[in-house]
Design an enzyme around this catalytic site. Structure first.
Site, PDB file in Angstrom:
ATOM      1  N   HIS A  94       3.012 -12.821  -4.718  1.00 27.61           N
ATOM      2  CA  HIS A  94       1.756 -12.545  -4.008  1.00 27.61           C
ATOM      3  C   HIS A  94       2.082 -12.394  -2.530  1.00 27.61           C
ATOM      4  O   HIS A  94       2.647 -13.301  -1.919  1.00 27.61           O
ATOM      5  CB  HIS A  94       0.750 -13.682  -4.217  1.00 27.61           C
ATOM      6  CG  HIS A  94      -0.436 -13.597  -3.298  1.00 27.61           C
ATOM      7  ND1 HIS A  94      -1.144 -12.434  -3.109  1.00 27.61           N
ATOM      8  CD2 HIS A  94      -1.014 -14.529  -2.495  1.00 27.61           C
ATOM      9  CE1 HIS A  94      -2.131 -12.659  -2.243  1.00 27.61           C
ATOM     10  NE2 HIS A  94      -2.064 -13.909  -1.850  1.00 27.61           N
ATOM     11  N   HIS A  96       0.917 -10.517   1.514  1.00 29.86           N
ATOM     12  CA  HIS A  96      -0.092  -9.910   2.370  1.00 29.86           C
ATOM     13  C   HIS A  96       0.544  -8.712   3.063  1.00 29.86           C
ATOM     14  O   HIS A  96       0.315  -8.478   4.249  1.00 29.86           O
ATOM     15  CB  HIS A  96      -0.592 -10.919   3.407  1.00 29.86           C
ATOM     16  CG  HIS A  96      -1.215 -12.147   2.826  1.00 29.86           C
ATOM     17  ND1 HIS A  96      -1.587 -13.234   3.595  1.00 29.86           N
ATOM     18  CD2 HIS A  96      -1.526 -12.478   1.545  1.00 29.86           C
ATOM     19  CE1 HIS A  96      -2.095 -14.176   2.818  1.00 29.86           C
ATOM     20  NE2 HIS A  96      -2.072 -13.738   1.569  1.00 29.86           N
ATOM     21  N   TYR A 121       7.643   6.217 -10.203  1.00 29.67           N
ATOM     22  CA  TYR A 121       8.143   4.857  -9.986  1.00 29.67           C
ATOM     23  C   TYR A 121       6.991   3.858  -9.872  1.00 29.67           C
ATOM     24  O   TYR A 121       7.088   2.724 -10.328  1.00 29.67           O
ATOM     25  CB  TYR A 121       9.032   4.833  -8.743  1.00 29.67           C
ATOM     26  CG  TYR A 121      10.083   5.903  -8.816  1.00 29.67           C
ATOM     27  CD1 TYR A 121      11.177   5.771  -9.663  1.00 29.67           C
ATOM     28  CD2 TYR A 121       9.936   7.088  -8.099  1.00 29.67           C
ATOM     29  CE1 TYR A 121      12.114   6.782  -9.779  1.00 29.67           C
ATOM     30  CE2 TYR A 121      10.863   8.108  -8.209  1.00 29.67           C
ATOM     31  CZ  TYR A 121      11.956   7.940  -9.054  1.00 29.67           C
ATOM     32  OH  TYR A 121      12.872   8.951  -9.180  1.00 29.67           O
TER      33      TYR A 121
END
Length: 214
Positions: A94, A96, A121
């Site tokens: 995860h 940002h 891709y």
């Protein structure tokens, strides 16, 4: 501690440092996790991915209880929800990351597929990318929102937040997150340019040829 767990701890540190040094995460943002035979490892709360200590990684059981290490990221439930729905997930990333987070803030996205299949891709590593409606960081309600989407998708984009990407291994999850970020960058660069995403037949061919489960 098993040799396998020791190795996974080192991989989390190595990949975390790489992601941080290349600007794919900043400050103490983002978290990484890996599935183990007897639970799972997660980066601690308020920890920079660039300065992780393998001995201080949070180890949790499948009820979310801390077994050892520092207190886990407040987004532990986010990882747990995806693991519970995706038995093939061996790791979750995860971030940002800038371009993916930028896309997550845009109006007018297709919530079922918020970044078009611009390259093979992206299709091979990410597939369709649904947008999870905005929840404040740490909101437990986000778990059920992710669960509903994780049944069919290996990655999701959190609105006004960033991507959550699973993979069969930490290496695979990191590579998929990197591909997502690069495709988000392409998407932003091409906003005012007529584009030609892959069509349904081309996507089906990729899924058949590479036996994709995304």
């Amino acid at each position: 501690m098993s040799a396998t767990e020791s190795r996974q701890r080192e991989l989390i540190v190595d990949f975390g440092k790489s992601l941080f040094e290349r600007g794919l995460t900043a400050g103490s943002s983002g978290n990484l996790s890996v599935r183990l035979d007897d639970g799972w490892l997660l980066t601690p709360t308020n920890a920079s991915l660039g300065r992780l200590d393998p001995a201080q990684l949070s180890k949790l059981d499948w009820d979310g209880n801390l077994i050892s290490g520092a207190p886990p990221s407040k987004e532990a439930f986010l990882h747990r929800a995806m693991y519970e729905e995706r038995g093939s997930a061996g790791a979750i990333v995860h971030l940002h990351s800038t371009h993916s987070a930028a896309v997550s803030c845009m109006c007018g996205l297709n919530h079922d597929d918020c970044i078009p299949p611009l390259t093979p891709y992206f299709v091979m590593k990410v597939g369709r990318l649904p947008l999870v409606p905005y929840h404040r960081p740490g909101d437990p309600a986000l778990a059920s929102a992710i669960s509903a989407m994780a049944r069919k998708h290996s990655a999701v984009l959190l609105a006004n937040h960033g991507p959550v990407v699973s993979g069969t291994s930490l290496e695979a999850a990191v590579y998929a997150a990197e591909e997502l970020e690069e495709t988000a960058k392409l998407f932003l660069l091409l906003r005012d340019v007529p584009t030609r995403p892959l069509d349904a037949a081309q996507i089906a061919d990729l899924k058949h040829t590479f036996k994709l489960d995304i």
